[in-house]
Design a protein around this motif. Structure first.
Motif, PDB file in Angstrom:
ATOM      1  N   ALA A 225       6.734   4.360   3.255  1.00 44.00           N
ATOM      2  CA  ALA A 225       5.600   5.051   3.875  1.00 44.00           C
ATOM      3  C   ALA A 225       4.314   4.701   3.143  1.00 44.00           C
ATOM      4  N   ARG A 226       3.217   4.713   3.875  1.00 45.35           N
ATOM      5  CA  ARG A 226       1.909   4.360   3.324  1.00 45.35           C
ATOM      6  C   ARG A 226       1.472   5.361   2.265  1.00 45.35           C
ATOM      7  N   THR A 227       0.905   4.836   1.168  1.00 44.25           N
ATOM      8  CA  THR A 227       0.328   5.691   0.129  1.00 44.25           C
ATOM      9  C   THR A 227      -1.178   5.490   0.009  1.00 44.25           C
ATOM     10  N   LEU A 263      -3.298  -2.026   8.061  1.00 43.30           N
ATOM     11  CA  LEU A 263      -3.686  -1.223   6.900  1.00 43.30           C
ATOM     12  C   LEU A 263      -3.904   0.242   7.257  1.00 43.30           C
ATOM     13  N   HIS A 264      -4.104   0.512   8.536  1.00 40.91           N
ATOM     14  CA  HIS A 264      -4.267   1.899   8.986  1.00 40.91           C
ATOM     15  C   HIS A 264      -2.996   2.460   9.621  1.00 40.91           C
ATOM     16  N   SER A 265      -1.909   1.698   9.587  1.00 42.87           N
ATOM     17  CA  SER A 265      -0.657   2.194  10.175  1.00 42.87           C
ATOM     18  C   SER A 265       0.006   3.187   9.235  1.00 42.87           C
ATOM     19  N   ASP A 266       1.111   3.772   9.683  1.00 47.93           N
ATOM     20  CA  ASP A 266       1.797   4.799   8.893  1.00 47.93           C
ATOM     21  C   ASP A 266       2.669   4.214   7.788  1.00 47.93           C
ATOM     22  N   ASP A 364       0.625  -7.122 -20.029  1.00 52.55           N
ATOM     23  CA  ASP A 364      -0.560  -6.439 -20.550  1.00 52.55           C
ATOM     24  C   ASP A 364      -1.664  -6.274 -19.502  1.00 52.55           C
ATOM     25  N   VAL A 365      -1.403  -6.692 -18.260  1.00 51.74           N
ATOM     26  CA  VAL A 365      -2.394  -6.547 -17.189  1.00 51.74           C
ATOM     27  C   VAL A 365      -2.216  -5.178 -16.534  1.00 51.74           C
ATOM     28  N   ILE A 366      -3.258  -4.354 -16.621  1.00 54.11           N
ATOM     29  CA  ILE A 366      -3.221  -3.002 -16.041  1.00 54.11           C
ATOM     30  C   ILE A 366      -4.372  -2.871 -15.043  1.00 54.11           C
ATOM     31  N   TYR A 367      -4.027  -2.512 -13.815  1.00 51.34           N
ATOM     32  CA  TYR A 367      -5.038  -2.330 -12.780  1.00 51.34           C
ATOM     33  C   TYR A 367      -5.362  -0.841 -12.649  1.00 51.34           C
ATOM     34  N   ARG A 368      -6.626  -0.562 -12.344  1.00 48.18           N
ATOM     35  CA  ARG A 368      -7.026   0.846 -12.195  1.00 48.18           C
ATOM     36  C   ARG A 368      -6.522   1.418 -10.878  1.00 48.18           C
ATOM     37  N   ASN A 369      -6.713   0.673  -9.783  1.00 49.27           N
ATOM     38  CA  ASN A 369      -6.254   1.177  -8.481  1.00 49.27           C
ATOM     39  C   ASN A 369      -5.995   0.014  -7.523  1.00 49.27           C
ATOM     40  N   LEU A 370      -5.038  -0.845  -7.869  1.00 52.19           N
ATOM     41  CA  LEU A 370      -4.689  -2.002  -7.052  1.00 52.19           C
ATOM     42  C   LEU A 370      -4.035  -1.536  -5.753  1.00 52.19           C
ATOM     43  N   ALA A 371      -4.575  -1.990  -4.611  1.00 49.54           N
ATOM     44  CA  ALA A 371      -4.051  -1.539  -3.324  1.00 49.54           C
ATOM     45  C   ALA A 371      -3.583  -2.679  -2.431  1.00 49.54           C
ATOM     46  N   LEU A 372      -4.104  -3.899  -2.649  1.00 49.45           N
ATOM     47  CA  LEU A 372      -3.758  -5.023  -1.769  1.00 49.45           C
ATOM     48  C   LEU A 372      -3.540  -6.279  -2.603  1.00 49.45           C
ATOM     49  N   ALA A 393       1.331  -2.088  -8.562  1.00 47.80           N
ATOM     50  CA  ALA A 393       0.788  -0.816  -8.064  1.00 47.80           C
ATOM     51  C   ALA A 393       1.753  -0.275  -7.036  1.00 47.80           C
ATOM     52  N   ALA A 394       2.209   0.944  -7.211  1.00 46.38           N
ATOM     53  CA  ALA A 394       3.147   1.560  -6.269  1.00 46.38           C
ATOM     54  C   ALA A 394       2.495   1.657  -4.896  1.00 46.38           C
ATOM     55  N   GLY A 395       3.212   1.157  -3.889  1.00 52.01           N
ATOM     56  CA  GLY A 395       2.720   1.287  -2.527  1.00 52.01           C
ATOM     57  C   GLY A 395       1.668   0.280  -2.127  1.00 52.01           C
ATOM     58  N   ALA A 396       1.464  -0.771  -2.922  1.00 56.30           N
ATOM     59  CA  ALA A 396       0.441  -1.767  -2.578  1.00 56.30           C
ATOM     60  C   ALA A 396       0.794  -2.461  -1.269  1.00 56.30           C
ATOM     61  N   ASP A 397      -0.224  -2.736  -0.460  1.00 57.06           N
ATOM     62  CA  ASP A 397      -0.042  -3.542   0.743  1.00 57.06           C
ATOM     63  C   ASP A 397      -0.050  -5.010   0.339  1.00 57.06           C
ATOM     64  N   ASN A 398       0.654  -5.832   1.111  1.00 62.41           N
ATOM     65  CA  ASN A 398       0.857  -7.212   0.684  1.00 62.41           C
ATOM     66  C   ASN A 398       0.608  -8.199   1.813  1.00 62.41           C
TER      67      ASN A 398
END
Length: 662
Positions: A225-227, A263-266, A364-372, A393-398
C-alpha cells in the motif's frame, strides 16, 4: 583462498586479471571456456566456413619465415601439414613465435579460416599447449596468462572450494541438471563435449532460475500500500516541461501523465520505462523526479557507470538548477571531503536530487525523505543492488529504465507485475542514421571519409570488441595504428574500461569538447554518452555483439539531427543478422529478431569476462525461460528457499548461494 594462493599468480598476472574485472577465484571460475578441443575429431577443412574458428594439430613443414617489414611491423609465416592439407599461418608483430616453430614440430593452433580457392590460411593464430586429455578447454585470456596457467589455476580452485546453489539436488535430478559444484567441475574439466554442454546448461539454468526468482521478489514489493502522498502539482510540472529546450513528443507527454497517475494511486508505484534509442526516456524520468520534489520529497537516480552518472548529473544540475532544486553526485571516485558534503546534504534534505552509481546504496548513505528511485539501464545491475536502492526508504516508488528494448515475451516474464510505460515515438529529426557494411579492402577509403569529417568539425567513434587482443582487432592496437597513420591529423583518443576514471574522463572530455575528433573505444560508450557533433561510427567485430547492443551503439551518433553513418567492418559476406540491422532502425523489431536468433542474454544483462558470461555462453531462449519459471515457482513455494533468495548475495555471481574453502 585468494588469487595469490594459486601457484604462478604473482603481482603482474593478478594486475592483468584485475584489468579484465577478475579479482578473486570465483571470478576465475566464471571465466568459462570459449571452446573445446577434442583430439578425436578432425577438422573438416572443406566444410568450415570463411571466418569460422578452427582448432587443429599440424606439423611444421618447410622452414618458417621471419620478416621485418618496417619499424613496428614484422611477421612470422609457417606452413603446417594437417590431415594431408597444407595450412598457412601468419603471426604479425609476434617475433617470439619464430623460435617455437622448428621444422617437424607438432603444434596445436587456434585461429579463423580464410580461403583462397583450395588454399586455406588460418588468421589470428594462437599456439596452444597440448595436453594428454581427449577434451581440452580453450579460454580467451588477457596477454600474459597462458592456457596452461589458466588450467592449473582452475584445477587448484576446484580442489579448494565447495560450491552450493539454490536448486536442491532432488530438484536438479528431477530436471536433469548437474548439481552446481559438479557443473563447474565439468565445464572446466569435461570428459566429453556432451558433458561440457550439459554442465553449461546446468549453470545457465541455475543462474536464470535465481534471476527470475529475485525479480519476482523485487517486483512483488510493488504491491504494498502507498505510504508517500504526493501533492497535486500538474501546473508546476507543465511549466517545467515547457522550460525544456525541446517540445515533448505525444509519447513522452502520455508517459509523464501515466507515471503521475501511478504516483497518486492507492498502491506503491513500480514502473518499467522502456523505449528505443533517442526516444527521450531521461526527460520523462527527470519530470517524474521533479514531480516528487514538488511534494517535498527526495529522489535518487542510479546509473551503472561513473561516466553515465556524471553525464546524468550534468543534465540534472542544469534542469533542476533552473528550477531552484539542488542536485548532488555520489560516485566512487569522489574525494573524502566531497563525499562527506554530499552525504550531509542528503541526510539534512538540503540535496533533493541524488545522482550516482551503486555508491548511492552504501551503508553510510542516509536520506532524509527519499520517495522515488530511478534505476537507469536497470538490466546492468544485480537484482539485489536495485532492491537495496529501493529499500533505502520504506515505501519508495520505483522507476526502472531500460534503454535496450526488451522483447514482449521476455518483458512479460520478468516484469509481468510492473506497470509498463513504453516510448515508441522518437523526437523529430532523431532518425538520420544510416547503417552500411564496409569490406576490409575499403578501409583506406573509410579512413579518408573520417578524416574529411574531422576537418569539417564532425566526430567519429571507432568501436572494437576487445581492449587488447592478439586474435582480433583491439582498441589498443587500432589506436596505435590510427594515431600514427591515416588519422594522425584528426586527433585520436583511446577509451576503455581498464583505464582509471580520471583517464576516462580526460579522454571523453577531449573528444566531446576538445580538439580530438576520433575516439577508439570499446562498448564502454554504449550507454548514454552524448556528443552532439558525433556523426560517424565504425564497428569492428560486429558479429560478437547482439543486434540490440549494436543498435544501442549506433544510437550514440546523429543526436543533433545531422545525417550520420554507422559502418560495420566485415571480412567477408555479412551475415543475415547484420543485413537485418542495416535495413532496420526500429529497436523493438531488432530486439524481437535478436531474441529469436540469439536468446535473452543481451536483455538479461549478463556480466562478461572475456568471451564468457554468467549464462556460460548458453542461448537463453523462450523454452529455457519457461523451464526456469517452473523451477522458480517451486523454489518460491518453499519458505526456506524463498528466504535464502531474498537474502541472496550482492554482486556479480548472485546465483551462487555459497562458496566455501574445503
Amino acid at each position: 583462498m585468494n588469487l595469490r594462493d594459486i601457484k604462478g599468480f604473482g603481482d603482474k598476472r593478478i594486475e592483468k586479471l584485475a584489468a579484465c574485472g577478475i579479482y578473486d577465484p570465483l571470478d576465475l571460475l566464471m571465466l568459462f571456456p570459449h571452446t573445446y578441443y577434442d583430439r578425436r575429431v578432425r577438422p573438416d577443412w572443406d566444410g568450415l566456413p570463411e571466418g569460422g574458428e578452427v582448432i587443429f594439430r599440424g606439423t611444421v613443414t618447410g622452414r618458417p619465415v621471419f620478416r621485418r617489414v618496417r619499424r613496428g611491423l614484422s611477421f612470422v609465416k609457417a606452413v603446417f601439414l594437417s590431415d594431408g592439407r597444407e595450412i598457412t599461418c601468419t603471426w604479425f608483430n609476434q617475433d617470439y613465435v619464430f623460435r617455437q616453430l622448428a621444422v617437424g614440430a607438432e603444434k596445436l593452433i587456434l585461429g579463423r579460416i580464410k580461403r583462397y580457392g583450395r588454399r586455406v590460411e588460418v588468421t589470428a593464430p594462437q599456439l596452444l599447449t597440448m595436453r594428454d586429455t581427449d577434451v581440452m578447454p580453450v579460454y580467451r585470456l588477457p596477454k600474459g596468462i597462458t592456457q596452461t596457467v589458466m588450467l592449473e589455476a582452475v584445477g587448484a580452485i576446484l580442489r579448494g572450494v565447495t560450491i552450493k546453489g539454490y536448486i536442491s539436488s532432488e530438484l536438479a535430478e528431477e530436471y536433469g541438471l548437474l548439481p552446481l559444484a559438479a557443473a563447474f567441475r565439468a565445464v572446466h574439466m569435461p570428459q566429453s563435449l556432451s558433458e561440457a554442454e550439459r554442465a553449461r546448461q546446468s549453470i545457465a539454468l541455475e543462474n536464470l532460475v535465481y534471476t527470475l526468482s529475485a525479480y519476482n521478489l523485487v517486483k512483488n514489493t510493488g504491491e504494498a500500500a502507498r505510504t508517500n502522498k504526493y501533492l497535486r502539482k500538474e501546473t508546476e510540472l507543465a511549466a517545467a516541461a515547457d522550460s525544456l529546450p525541446f517540445r515533448l513528443t505525444a509519447d513522452q507527454k502520455k508517459a509523464v501523465t501515466d507515471i503521475v497517475n501511478m504516483l497518486h494511486s492507492d498502491r506503491r508505484a513500480n514502473v518499467l520505462l522502456q523505449g528505443d534509442v533517442g526516444s527521450g526516456k531521461t526527460a520523462v524520468a527527470f519530470l517524474a523526479m521533479y514531480y516528487a520534489v514538488l511534494s517535498g520529497y527526495q529522489v535518487a537516480l542510479m546509473a551503472p557507470t561513473e561516466i553515465l552518472a556524471r553525464q546524468h548529473f550534468a543534465k540534472a544540475s542544469d534542469f533542476f538548477g533552473r528550477l531552484g532544486v539542488k542536485a548532488g553526485l555520489l560516485v566512487g571516485s569522489l574525494k573524502k571531503t566531497e563525499r562527506a558534503a554530499v552525504l550531509g546534504g542528503l541526510k539534512s534534505g538540503e540535496i533533493s536530487v541524488a545522482v550516482g552509481t551503486h555508491a548511492l546504496i552504501s551503508g553510510d548513505v542516509i536520506y532524509r525523505n527519499l520517495a522515488l528511485t530511478v534505476t537507469d539501464e536497470q538490466h546492468r545491475f544485480g537484482v539485489c543492488q536495485r532492491g537495496n536502492l529501493e529499500n533505502k526508504a520504506a515505501g519508495a516508488d520505483n522507476i526502472v529504465v531500460s534503454a535496450t528494448p526488451i522483447p514482449r515475451t521476455l518483458a512479460l516474464t520478468l516484469y509481468g507485475q510492473l506497470d509498463s510505460v513504453v516510448l515508441s515515438e522518437r523526437p523529430a529529426g532523431k532518425n538520420n542514421t544510416l547503417t552500411a557494411t564496409v569490406p576490409e579492402n575499403k578501409l583506406d577509403d573509410m579512413y579518408k571519409y573520417i578524416a574529411d569529417k574531422a576537418a569539417a568539425g564532425e566526430k567519429t567513434y571507432i568501436v572494437c570488441p576487445r581492449v587488447d587482443s592478439e586474435d582480433s582487432v583491439s582498441a589498443v592496437s587500432l589506436y596505435k595504428e590510427l594515431s600514427r597513420g591515416p588519422l594522425s591529423g584528426a586527433g585520436v583518443r583511446l577509451l576503455h574500461g581498464r583505464m582509471s576514471e580520471s583517464e576516462k574522463d580526460r579522454a571523453m572530455l577531449e573528444f566531446a569538447d576538445g580538439d580530438a575528433s576520433v575516439l577508439v573505444c570499446t562498448t564502454v560508450i554504449e550507454v548514454g554518452i552524448d556528443v552532439k557533433s558525433a556523426t560517424t561510427m565504425v564497428i569492428f567485430g560486429a558479429d560478437r555483439f547482439g543486434l540490440s547492443q549494436l543498435h544501442q551503439l549506433r544510437g550514440r551518433i546523429g543526436r543533433d539531427g545531422r545525417q550520420s553513418w554507422c559502418f560495420i567492418v566485415q571480412s567477408g559476406e555479412p551475415s543475415e543478422r547484420i543485413k537485418f540491422l542495416c535495413g532496420c532502425s526500429d529497436g523493438f523489431r531488432l530486439a524481437e529478431y535478436d531474441f529469436d536468433a540469439r536468446g535473452a542474454g543481451d536483455f538479461l544483462g549478463t556480466r562478461q569476462h572475456g568471451s564468457s558470461s554468467a549464462f556460460a555462453g548458453v542461448r537463453v531462449d523462450a523454452a529455457m525461460i519457461a523451464q526456469a519459471k517452473r523451477i522458480s515457482d517451486r523454489l518460491l513455494a518453499d519458505p526456506a528457499a524463498k528466504s535464502a533468495i531474498a537474502a541472496g548475495a550482492e554482486g556479480r555471481s548472485e546465483f551462487i548461494r555459497s562458496l566455501s574453502l574445503n
